[in-house]
Design an enzyme around this catalytic site. Sequence first.
Site, PDB file in Angstrom:
ATOM      1  N   GLU B  44       0.850  -1.186   0.000  1.00 60.93           N
ATOM      2  CA  GLU B  44       0.000   0.000   0.000  1.00 60.93           C
ATOM      3  C   GLU B  44       0.892   1.246   0.000  1.00 60.93           C
ATOM      4  OE1 GLU B  44      -2.158   0.196   3.658  1.00 60.93           O
ATOM      5  OE2 GLU B  44      -3.552   1.732   2.958  1.00 60.93           O
ATOM      6  N   LYS B 128      -9.346   2.067  -1.871  1.00 57.99           N
ATOM      7  CA  LYS B 128      -9.610   1.484  -0.552  1.00 57.99           C
ATOM      8  C   LYS B 128     -10.976   1.916  -0.016  1.00 57.99           C
ATOM      9  CE  LYS B 128      -6.975   1.064   3.802  1.00 57.99           C
ATOM     10  NZ  LYS B 128      -5.739   1.541   4.472  1.00 57.99           N
ATOM     11  N   CYS B 164      -5.388  -3.385   2.586  1.00 57.27           N
ATOM     12  CA  CYS B 164      -5.176  -3.358   4.039  1.00 57.27           C
ATOM     13  C   CYS B 164      -6.452  -3.456   4.873  1.00 57.27           C
ATOM     14  CB  CYS B 164      -4.363  -2.113   4.402  1.00 57.27           C
ATOM     15  SG  CYS B 164      -3.368  -2.320   5.911  1.00 57.27           S
TER      16      CYS B 164
END
Lengths: 576, 576
Positions: B44, B128, B164
């Site tokens: 990331e 995300k 994540c």
Amino acid sequence: MPRLRLALAQTNPVVGDLAGNSTQIMEAARRAWESGADIVAVGEMALSGYPIEDLAARPSFLRASRAAVEALATRLEAEGLGELVVVVGHPDGPFEPRLLGSSNAPTAIAQNRASVLQHGRVRAQYSKHHLPNYSVFDEYRIFIPGDELLVLRIKGVDVALVICEDLWRDGGPVNRVVKADAGLLLVINASPFERDKDEVRLPLVTRRAVENSAIVAYVNIVGGQDDLIFDGDSVIVDGSGSILARAPQWQPHLLVADLDVAAATLDELPEHVTRVTLDDPAPTTPPIGLDIATLPDDRQQLWDALVLGLRDYVGKNGFPSVVLGVSGGIDSAVCAAIAADAIGADRVYGVSMPSRWSSEHSRGDADVLAENIGFHYSVEPIAELVQPVEDQLALSGLAAENLQARIRGIILMAKSNMDGHLVLTTGNKSELSVGYSTIYGDSAGGFAPIKDVPKLLVWELARWRNEAAVARGEVPPIPRNSIEKPPSAELRPDQTDQDTLPPYEVLDAILDAYVSRNLGQEDVVALGFDPDTVDFVTQLVDRSEWKRRQGAIGPKISGMAFGRDRRLPITYRPTV
Amino acid sequence: MPRLRLALAQTNPVVGDLAGNSTQIMEAARRAWESGADIVAVGEMALSGYPIEDLAARPSFLRASRAAVEALATRLEAEGLGELVVVVGHPDGPFEPRLLGSSNAPTAIAQNRASVLQHGRVRAQYSKHHLPNYSVFDEYRIFIPGDELLVLRIKGVDVALVICEDLWRDGGPVNRVVKADAGLLLVINASPFERDKDEVRLPLVTRRAVENSAIVAYVNIVGGQDDLIFDGDSVIVDGSGSILARAPQWQPHLLVADLDVAAATLDELPEHVTRVTLDDPAPTTPPIGLDIATLPDDRQQLWDALVLGLRDYVGKNGFPSVVLGVSGGIDSAVCAAIAADAIGADRVYGVSMPSRWSSEHSRGDADVLAENIGFHYSVEPIAELVQPVEDQLALSGLAAENLQARIRGIILMAKSNMDGHLVLTTGNKSELSVGYSTIYGDSAGGFAPIKDVPKLLVWELARWRNEAAVARGEVPPIPRNSIEKPPSAELRPDQTDQDTLPPYEVLDAILDAYVSRNLGQEDVVALGFDPDTVDFVTQLVDRSEWKRRQGAIGPKISGMAFGRDRRLPITYRPTV
């Protein structure tokens, strides 16, 4: 049209001091009742102080807050104020965590609430919907958002209740509550001061009033809390956009106004709106006059903000006095004047610390400052303290210059350790931005009164403060020479700031673009600045982040200050 | 079953260094292609570094990041790597602001993205969904959440891509993407190290793999970034929960594994899921072996974390060397050993600064330490530097004690100014928690290697490091006497820490409860501690917040450290 008498109580809470803050609210409620009010509202989180930061993650603190709300309701009833409707802001919890995080870190377990008290009980509650999470605000981090709306029916009127940010969102809760036909929108706030914020806040309140054809009553807290300063400036605006009442800035105030509110007509409520019908209070109602404060001009507002920021930091942290170095320069002169205005010259200790490079005029200007303001004044020459260190370590150049500043820092800290003074560090925003200071030297201290004031504005405030003194027939505090001479750190012979830095007119303008407006390097150059100068300044800014992180806090007065509302990595490159 | 060869590249980015980070990714891609991989993924934000904090609010930075992604795609193609599928994490923007804030402060204008590169182009992107905003994370503040899901079809296999936190949410995007029948879930991460985090992270990856009957490939960045340390520890787990491959901690690594992935069967996609069909790469595919690192024990992990944290802070900020005071005590000894392990003893400068109260054994222990480790060593007695200040200001008591520590701070800073060393401050977490240090004295310095290490753990690490040396046939670095003698600040005759503080066994346990677990005072007492001791300690903790705010940063290793993941007001009372 039914008439309501509404009181807005602008209190000055201390974060965490539930007992002291409750007492402030009790006293405001008593005065409101004696003034014939039906309702009194205090600001957002007035019971706990604002911001509570990660105290919101401590279950014991939330339990204590809830108990304090219930105790407040009980005490109001016990002291004969049970009929009065009291709207109080506070954190509530602990609730089930909002997030399942990726670690065992705390997640939000609290809500940002308004509780409505009457007859010894919590009659209704509202939880803030919109949790700001930008600039100095971290609410999304610590609070669970609410999703229900609340309308209070009292004396035939519907009063909608929201909290701070809820008012700012177009299409937000305010729009939905309008469908519930409330004639009065009551908003409790913890809205920090910023330069020119009154040019944003009042127009918003006015717009919401007009677009909803409803009265909007806006109550704010007041006071300094670490680097934030809450200005108060509570206001009531009617559906035509006229100001009905306005509280002064910078001080606790009870604003009371008679409001002719459109009668409630709607019985059906939209989804997610609850109506709670309260008992109609019957206070004695002596007539009241209009109470509309006018805001002073920008420089007075800024000065007052800096004064309150310092006063409350000193007072709320229990310092008996402050100590600062007075160099004869403009920054320390302005800080001394702010300190004397804040806590009185008899609680201010100025120390002149001449070195072998200090000019005669510097010592003289410091003497004049001390005489003008009348603070406690002492002189501690540093040459004989510097010399042994310089000799033992064979220091030269920058290391020797910094040594002088650090010996001064040691002197001030020693005086603080001996007598309990808070050390003030006198750096301005321009210096701080580019790291033009000595860490553990002139930057040493617990509080930085002009941390967010760029150099040009320091001069402007100095001139304004002197003029204000003249206008009042007082001695102007700041020596004319301190204002007029070229700024110098005096760490080597004939040094001036402009040996190192561009002229402050250029520096402050570049900093405004790069720091306050967050423009990139190329965008700053496109404004017409010399590319090499922009490169030089922006690199200094970026490289000074570590130094700023280790610096004292100071009151925030601009849209984007260093500290909580500008968070950058220390380790990073390059500048863009 | 189709076979994919997947490479996970654990790179060590520098925040903001788009060019340098791109080069790291290019090199990883080349090695991946040479290893026969079809896909390579980096962590990331591997292109920008993590966390970028408020750089995400600077439009010029976002434009530069986007340009760097496109340049990377072009360069991959130009250098013959166009067939390889490269998944890269980066910030993207500027977009329309997410929030209409209540001030002119910046609001989120960026997304946290993964871009999929092939044949010189960005073929697909994922943003995300879940933006953590607790502990050290501020993503909700700076990013706009995504709401679309992405599946990549390659060699007859569907690969779902998330970032994540998305993996951590039960019922989150991973659940929805499962309905799209992906056989491989690729997760790119920037997941900081914490003590015992491997006991949380690997079980989570395993659970997601098993509950979805899919392979989960988890790639993390590595390296120190200010107070965060990313440990790497990238891993691939199959649908039965077995580890297929695992990268070592603390170093860049390219993890390559052959994966037998269930063939894609579904043609219809759920709402909000996009499928992008990529070209099938045809790399040469020499056979590869298993690559499964094993994690060392807890103390070795901690030590390695502290070493990497210091090494990257020094290296990424361009310091040639470090300087620290060596007192003969345990804290400075451990810091010196960490520094030597991080950057080599020849870049470490230790200074012994005995005062009139320094015991013979202290000087001797410092000498032994210097000899054991072999760092540059000098002695600067302070008595003759302290005396003139003490005399001129007539100091006594605490002020005189602090003066000694501040003269030492001045000496280290002067050496830093002369030679460019980074000053290390050697305080431990227990001291820091209760403010048992001298501000601008022993707390002076740019980096605090053991800031998040409680005193008992300092001793434990010292013993472990010595044992490790013995096991390798090396000289144990830390003098036995430094480990065994009672800790003392030696600022007055016969002083020990326990004149002021409770025994460290008690202190550390109370701090663990009050600081790390965020319990209230009463809850701490309920654990069985003496109420007066709890009151004493918690008041010290609360009153020290201002001092901690002005302290150096240091690597975070525990669940809740001071600094970014514990934010408390300075002005507040009382303790609850």
